[in-house]
Design an enzyme around this catalytic site. Structure first.
Site, PDB file in Angstrom:
ATOM      1  N   ILE A  32     -36.729 -17.847   0.529  1.00 36.65           N
ATOM      2  CA  ILE A  32     -37.289 -18.746   1.547  1.00 36.65           C
ATOM      3  C   ILE A  32     -36.221 -19.047   2.600  1.00 36.65           C
ATOM      4  O   ILE A  32     -35.066 -19.300   2.252  1.00 36.65           O
ATOM      5  CB  ILE A  32     -37.718 -20.090   0.893  1.00 36.65           C
ATOM      6  CG1 ILE A  32     -38.700 -19.862  -0.265  1.00 36.65           C
ATOM      7  CG2 ILE A  32     -38.300 -21.053   1.927  1.00 36.65           C
ATOM      8  CD1 ILE A  32     -40.053 -19.332   0.133  1.00 36.65           C
TER       9      ILE A  32
ATOM     10  N   ASP B 166     -30.655 -16.940   5.644  1.00 32.60           N
ATOM     11  CA  ASP B 166     -30.798 -17.180   4.207  1.00 32.60           C
ATOM     12  C   ASP B 166     -30.423 -18.612   3.824  1.00 32.60           C
ATOM     13  O   ASP B 166     -30.990 -19.183   2.885  1.00 32.60           O
ATOM     14  CB  ASP B 166     -29.883 -16.190   3.471  1.00 32.60           C
ATOM     15  CG  ASP B 166     -30.351 -15.870   2.072  1.00 32.60           C
ATOM     16  OD1 ASP B 166     -31.483 -16.234   1.724  1.00 32.60           O
ATOM     17  OD2 ASP B 166     -29.571 -15.244   1.326  1.00 32.60           O
TER      18      ASP B 166
ATOM     19  N   LYS C 142     -23.365 -12.666 -10.306  1.00 30.03           N
ATOM     20  CA  LYS C 142     -24.715 -13.263 -10.335  1.00 30.03           C
ATOM     21  C   LYS C 142     -24.756 -14.255  -9.172  1.00 30.03           C
ATOM     22  O   LYS C 142     -24.314 -15.384  -9.281  1.00 30.03           O
ATOM     23  CB  LYS C 142     -24.939 -13.991 -11.663  1.00 30.03           C
ATOM     24  CG  LYS C 142     -26.392 -14.073 -12.111  1.00 30.03           C
ATOM     25  CD  LYS C 142     -27.350 -14.698 -11.115  1.00 30.03           C
ATOM     26  CE  LYS C 142     -27.357 -16.204 -11.179  1.00 30.03           C
ATOM     27  NZ  LYS C 142     -28.201 -16.829 -10.136  1.00 30.03           N
TER      28      LYS C 142
ATOM     29  N   GLU D 174     -29.941 -17.681  -6.639  1.00 26.67           N
ATOM     30  CA  GLU D 174     -31.267 -17.177  -6.261  1.00 26.67           C
ATOM     31  C   GLU D 174     -31.660 -17.642  -4.860  1.00 26.67           C
ATOM     32  O   GLU D 174     -32.455 -16.998  -4.184  1.00 26.67           O
ATOM     33  CB  GLU D 174     -32.312 -17.631  -7.291  1.00 26.67           C
ATOM     34  CG  GLU D 174     -32.670 -19.099  -7.181  1.00 26.67           C
ATOM     35  CD  GLU D 174     -33.196 -19.676  -8.493  1.00 26.67           C
ATOM     36  OE1 GLU D 174     -32.504 -19.562  -9.510  1.00 26.67           O
ATOM     37  OE2 GLU D 174     -34.289 -20.243  -8.467  1.00 26.67           O
TER      38      GLU D 174
ATOM     39  N   SER E 119     -22.719 -26.962 -10.155  1.00 31.14           N
ATOM     40  CA  SER E 119     -22.824 -28.349 -10.620  1.00 31.14           C
ATOM     41  C   SER E 119     -22.042 -28.573 -11.914  1.00 31.14           C
ATOM     42  O   SER E 119     -21.807 -27.635 -12.691  1.00 31.14           O
ATOM     43  CB  SER E 119     -24.297 -28.687 -10.860  1.00 31.14           C
ATOM     44  OG  SER E 119     -24.830 -27.831 -11.858  1.00 31.14           O
TER      45      SER E 119
ATOM     46  N   GLU F 142     -15.308 -24.525 -10.689  1.00 32.52           N
ATOM     47  CA  GLU F 142     -15.154 -25.326  -9.472  1.00 32.52           C
ATOM     48  C   GLU F 142     -16.439 -26.108  -9.311  1.00 32.52           C
ATOM     49  O   GLU F 142     -17.493 -25.528  -9.074  1.00 32.52           O
ATOM     50  CB  GLU F 142     -14.881 -24.386  -8.288  1.00 32.52           C
ATOM     51  CG  GLU F 142     -14.207 -25.105  -7.152  1.00 32.52           C
ATOM     52  CD  GLU F 142     -15.225 -25.657  -6.193  1.00 32.52           C
ATOM     53  OE1 GLU F 142     -15.637 -26.837  -6.399  1.00 32.52           O
ATOM     54  OE2 GLU F 142     -15.614 -24.942  -5.267  1.00 32.52           O
ATOM     55  N   LEU F 143     -16.359 -27.420  -9.510  1.00 32.28           N
ATOM     56  CA  LEU F 143     -17.581 -28.215  -9.711  1.00 32.28           C
ATOM     57  C   LEU F 143     -17.799 -29.310  -8.681  1.00 32.28           C
ATOM     58  O   LEU F 143     -18.464 -30.303  -8.944  1.00 32.28           O
ATOM     59  CB  LEU F 143     -17.538 -28.838 -11.117  1.00 32.28           C
ATOM     60  CG  LEU F 143     -17.316 -27.839 -12.253  1.00 32.28           C
ATOM     61  CD1 LEU F 143     -17.186 -28.562 -13.574  1.00 32.28           C
ATOM     62  CD2 LEU F 143     -18.414 -26.803 -12.307  1.00 32.28           C
TER      63      LEU F 143
ATOM     64  N   CYS G 261     -18.418 -28.193  -1.279  1.00 37.40           N
ATOM     65  CA  CYS G 261     -17.810 -28.828  -2.456  1.00 37.40           C
ATOM     66  C   CYS G 261     -16.711 -29.786  -2.037  1.00 37.40           C
ATOM     67  O   CYS G 261     -16.524 -30.827  -2.641  1.00 37.40           O
ATOM     68  CB  CYS G 261     -17.284 -27.772  -3.409  1.00 37.40           C
ATOM     69  SG  CYS G 261     -16.341 -26.492  -2.600  1.00 37.40           S
TER      70      CYS G 261
ATOM     71  N   GLU H 205     -21.908 -37.006  -6.578  1.00 38.07           N
ATOM     72  CA  GLU H 205     -21.957 -36.034  -5.484  1.00 38.07           C
ATOM     73  C   GLU H 205     -23.396 -35.946  -4.964  1.00 38.07           C
ATOM     74  O   GLU H 205     -24.326 -35.728  -5.737  1.00 38.07           O
ATOM     75  CB  GLU H 205     -21.503 -34.663  -5.997  1.00 38.07           C
ATOM     76  CG  GLU H 205     -21.406 -33.641  -4.899  1.00 38.07           C
ATOM     77  CD  GLU H 205     -20.828 -32.307  -5.378  1.00 38.07           C
ATOM     78  OE1 GLU H 205     -21.321 -31.772  -6.390  1.00 38.07           O
ATOM     79  OE2 GLU H 205     -19.897 -31.800  -4.740  1.00 38.07           O
TER      80      GLU H 205
HETATM   81  P1  NAP Z   1     -26.253 -24.978 -10.103  1.00 35.96           P
HETATM   82  O1  NAP Z   1     -27.519 -24.981 -10.868  1.00 35.96           O
HETATM   83  O2  NAP Z   1     -25.019 -25.438 -10.774  1.00 35.96           O
HETATM   84  O3  NAP Z   1     -26.069 -23.471  -9.546  1.00 35.96           O
HETATM   85  C1  NAP Z   1     -24.851 -22.800  -9.305  1.00 35.96           C
HETATM   86  C2  NAP Z   1     -24.928 -21.370  -9.817  1.00 35.96           C
HETATM   87  O4  NAP Z   1     -25.110 -21.365 -11.238  1.00 35.96           O
HETATM   88  C3  NAP Z   1     -26.091 -20.561  -9.263  1.00 35.96           C
HETATM   89  O5  NAP Z   1     -25.725 -19.201  -9.152  1.00 35.96           O
HETATM   90  C4  NAP Z   1     -27.128 -20.732 -10.353  1.00 35.96           C
HETATM   91  O6  NAP Z   1     -28.098 -19.719 -10.319  1.00 35.96           O
HETATM   92  C5  NAP Z   1     -26.277 -20.637 -11.597  1.00 35.96           C
HETATM   93  N1  NAP Z   1     -26.861 -21.229 -12.799  1.00 35.96           N
HETATM   94  C6  NAP Z   1     -27.838 -22.165 -12.890  1.00 35.96           C
HETATM   95  N2  NAP Z   1     -28.106 -22.454 -14.176  1.00 35.96           N
HETATM   96  C7  NAP Z   1     -27.285 -21.674 -14.921  1.00 35.96           C
HETATM   97  C8  NAP Z   1     -27.068 -21.533 -16.320  1.00 35.96           C
HETATM   98  N3  NAP Z   1     -27.767 -22.225 -17.222  1.00 35.96           N
HETATM   99  N4  NAP Z   1     -26.114 -20.658 -16.738  1.00 35.96           N
HETATM  100  C9  NAP Z   1     -25.386 -19.960 -15.850  1.00 35.96           C
HETATM  101  N5  NAP Z   1     -25.565 -20.037 -14.514  1.00 35.96           N
HETATM  102  C10 NAP Z   1     -26.496 -20.902 -14.052  1.00 35.96           C
HETATM  103  O7  NAP Z   1     -26.419 -25.824  -8.786  1.00 35.96           O
HETATM  104  P2  NAP Z   1     -27.767 -26.162  -7.983  1.00 35.96           P
HETATM  105  O8  NAP Z   1     -28.855 -26.576  -8.904  1.00 35.96           O
HETATM  106  O9  NAP Z   1     -28.023 -25.023  -7.079  1.00 35.96           O
HETATM  107  O10 NAP Z   1     -27.301 -27.444  -7.145  1.00 35.96           O
HETATM  108  C11 NAP Z   1     -27.304 -28.720  -7.788  1.00 35.96           C
HETATM  109  C12 NAP Z   1     -26.041 -29.510  -7.470  1.00 35.96           C
HETATM  110  O11 NAP Z   1     -24.899 -28.749  -7.815  1.00 35.96           O
HETATM  111  C13 NAP Z   1     -25.831 -29.806  -5.994  1.00 35.96           C
HETATM  112  O12 NAP Z   1     -26.553 -30.909  -5.584  1.00 35.96           O
HETATM  113  C14 NAP Z   1     -24.342 -30.032  -5.947  1.00 35.96           C
HETATM  114  O13 NAP Z   1     -24.039 -31.346  -6.334  1.00 35.96           O
HETATM  115  C15 NAP Z   1     -23.816 -29.070  -6.986  1.00 35.96           C
HETATM  116  N6  NAP Z   1     -23.317 -27.821  -6.335  1.00 35.96           N
HETATM  117  C16 NAP Z   1     -21.995 -27.717  -6.126  1.00 35.96           C
HETATM  118  C17 NAP Z   1     -21.504 -26.594  -5.492  1.00 35.96           C
HETATM  119  C18 NAP Z   1     -20.047 -26.444  -5.220  1.00 35.96           C
HETATM  120  O14 NAP Z   1     -19.679 -25.747  -4.293  1.00 35.96           O
HETATM  121  N7  NAP Z   1     -19.194 -27.036  -6.017  1.00 35.96           N
HETATM  122  C19 NAP Z   1     -22.362 -25.585  -5.083  1.00 35.96           C
HETATM  123  C20 NAP Z   1     -23.718 -25.687  -5.350  1.00 35.96           C
HETATM  124  C21 NAP Z   1     -24.182 -26.828  -5.980  1.00 35.96           C
HETATM  125  P3  NAP Z   1     -29.492 -20.013  -9.570  1.00 35.96           P
HETATM  126  O15 NAP Z   1     -29.169 -20.588  -8.243  1.00 35.96           O
HETATM  127  O16 NAP Z   1     -30.080 -18.667  -9.489  1.00 35.96           O
HETATM  128  O17 NAP Z   1     -30.236 -20.965 -10.448  1.00 35.96           O
HETATM  129 MG    MG Z   2     -32.739 -18.546   1.061  1.00 39.60          MG
END
Ligand code: NAP
Ligand code: MG
Length: 493
Positions: free
Chosen positions: A37, A105, A187, A190, A241, A262-263, A296, A395
């Site tokens: 999307i 994207d 990976k 998505e 996260s 890196e969280l 982050c 966050e």
């Molecule tokens: P997320 O679920 O932690 O996603 C990050 C990565 O992990 C994506 O590639 C995701 O794949 C993958 N992932 C998800 N569930 C997994 C699992 N059980 N095992 C292994 N890998 C898995 O983050 P989000 O839900 O996209 O975002 C939620 C919150 O995370 C945000 O609001 C923010 O606070 C935090 N975040 C932090 C950063 C950073 O740069 N530190 C970046 C993104 C998000 P899919 O996307 O395909 O599910």
């Molecule tokens: Mg997209």
């Protein structure tokens, strides 16, 4: 779009099985797919394949084979470096189409997407240059022994990256791994992985052998979970996260696989009364609204010394009100957030604070004319906020700034260190002794003094303390993270 970024080809096509899984140099699809999307409009950009456990397993096997029996395992550091530098050049040649893909994207402004692609190229260049220069050591020991400490690759490295800066995250994660001679399995997220697919195509074009770089698109809880739990992976790097970071760590621990995490953070920008208030305010606004706050290292808390609260808040208000929100082509200051889930999560956090009566310093109205299906969030500044309030602790990952007040250095440090996170801090003052004291006392992985952020900052080791994670990326520290040592002790008469 040019042919080099045709990986988007399969995403954009009506193919039932978008060819977005790369294993041993071959692109393939899966039976199920995931819609892609455009955050700026909410409209479809096509779909990607939903890779499953068996795809992850095949990718890990391909990586292992590339190391043990394929060409990649025999490539010298010199050639690895040259391949990375070639990829850097190729990325720069394709800067515009790659930036267009990244912007579509993620929804980010095109200028930011271009900067991201430049940073991606810089990662490949930097680590390409380092590939044959990061070697071991010789230890003077008993004279009958020759002792060497050799830098060796870990083997198969797994890279789970987020959607906020897909291209930069790819560069940051896989280029040091490749420089050190590992074979990688990526990976991507998505929600935004099109630039990653295009770069994997470019890597094959410049001569990376099959199996050096493998990509499995899919859901986090399927493909991501399978990758972090795979017994034949030698390192998992994860950015995302805290919750998922813990899951990844638990899965990897079952096979004693090390993890780099890196969280994110709740990073403070600390503004003292002697600071250049105008410069500090401009930086504070930029650091919380760039990429719609989805960074982050976003400076999501501004700590203001009481004596300058009024003028500083006036600067903040003016800064926020001057921002423009728009679609990528508008090159505004910020675009939408990544998806409907993040939009409603951020909006809910804002509305809960509003309902509780948390003071609002200023907020922006969304301009008329934005595409109705886009995931836009109006930037807002809460303040003054109690440092213990959850909006000042958790966050948000959106354009939401909390302004907090402190009296003196001790209180500034107490508040700055008073969250679970510890990623980055900004310190604004003209007093050199204070700079040194503050830099020493903040519990974070990076400290910026009278600035915040350093572009891509490719050369600068980066990573967290406390819940912000562990391990270091960027700089030469990234090469240490992606390798290990072997001590060879040779006795002679
Ligand atoms: P997320 O679920 O932690 O996603 C990050 C990565 O992990 C994506 O590639 C995701 O794949 C993958 N992932 C998800 N569930 C997994 C699992 N059980 N095992 C292994 N890998 C898995 O983050 P989000 O839900 O996209 O975002 C939620 C919150 O995370 C945000 O609001 C923010 O606070 C935090 N975040 C932090 C950063 C950073 O740069 N530190 C970046 C993104 C998000 P899919 O996307 O395909 O599910
Ligand atoms: Mg997209």
């Amino acid at each position: 779009m040019t042919t080099t970024v045709q990986r988007a080809h399969t995403i954009g096509s009506e193919s039932a099985q978008p060819q977005t899984i790369l294993i041993a140099g071959q692109w393939s699809g899966a039976t199920a797919s995931i819609p892609v999307i455009a955050p700026a409009t909410g409209q479809s950009l096509g779909s990607i394949s939903r890779g499953r456990t068996q795809d992850v397993d095949a990718a890990v096997k391909a990586a292992r084979h590339a190391l043990n029996a394929g060409e990649w395992g025999t490539v010298t550091p010199e050639v690895r470096g040259r391949l990375l530098v070639s990829l850097s050049r190729k990325v720069l040649e394709q800067l515009e189409p790659l930036a267009q893909i990244e912007a579509a994207d993620t929804g980010k402004p095109l200028a930011l997407a271009r900067a991201d692609i430049r940073a991606l190229a810089r990662y490949f260049e930097y680590y390409g240059g380092a590939a044959d220069k990061f070697h071991g050591d010789v230890i003077p020991f008993d004279s009958r022994y020759n002792v060497s400490v050799q830098r060796v690759p870990l083997g198969v490295t797994a890279h789970i990256i987020p959607w906020n800066y897909p291209a930069q995250m790819l560069g940051r994660s896989i280029s040091p791994a490749l420089a050190m001679g590992n074979a990688v399995v990526l990976k991507p997220a998505e929600d935004a992985c099109m630039s990653c697919l295009a770069v994997a195509d470019l890597a094959a074009q410049v001569g990376f052998p099959p199996g050096a770089i493998n990509v499995v698109t899919g859901l986090g809880e399927e493909a991501g979970a399978a990758l972090s739990a795979h017994p034949d992976v030698n390192l998992v790097t994860f950015t995302g996260s805290c919750e998922v970071g813990a899951l990844v760590q638990i899965a990897a621990a079952k096979h004693h696989v090390p993890v780099t995490l890196e969280l994110g953070g709740k990073s403070p920008q600390i503004v003292f009364e002697d600071a250049d208030l105008q410069a500090a305010a401009a930086s504070v606004i930029k650091s919380i609204t760039q990429n719609a706050g989805q960074t982050c290292s976003a400076g999501s808390r501004v700590l203001i010394q009481r004596s300058v609260v009024e003028p500083f808040m006036a600067h903040l208000t003016r800064g926020l009100q001057a921002l423009r929100i728009g679609v990528p082509e508008d090159d505004a200051d910020l675009g939408p957030v990544i998806n409907a889930r993040q939009q409603s999560r951020i909006t809910r956090m804002i509305e809960e604070c509003r309902a509780e009566g948390v003071p609002i310093l200023t907020e922006l109205e969304l301009p008329v004319g934005l595409p109705p299906g886009g995931f836009y969030v109006s930037p807002i500044i809460f303040g003054p906020v109690d440092p213990h309030h959850r909006i000042a602790q958790e966050e948000v990952f959106g354009p939401v700034l909390c302004a907090l007040i402190f009296e003196d250095e001790d209180e500034a440090i107490e508040i700055a260190n008073g969250t679970d996170y510890g990623l980055v801090a900004g310190i604004w003052t003209k007093d050199g002794d204070r700079m040194a004291r503050m830099a020493k006392k903040v519990h974070v992985g990076q400290v910026f003094i009278n600035c915040y952020g350093a572009g891509g900052g490719v050369e600068l080791p980066f990573g967290g303390m406390k819940h912000s994670g562990h391990g270091r990326e960027k700089g030469l520290a990234g090469l240490e993270e992606m390798s290990t040592t072997k001590t060879v002790v040779h006795f002679h008469q």
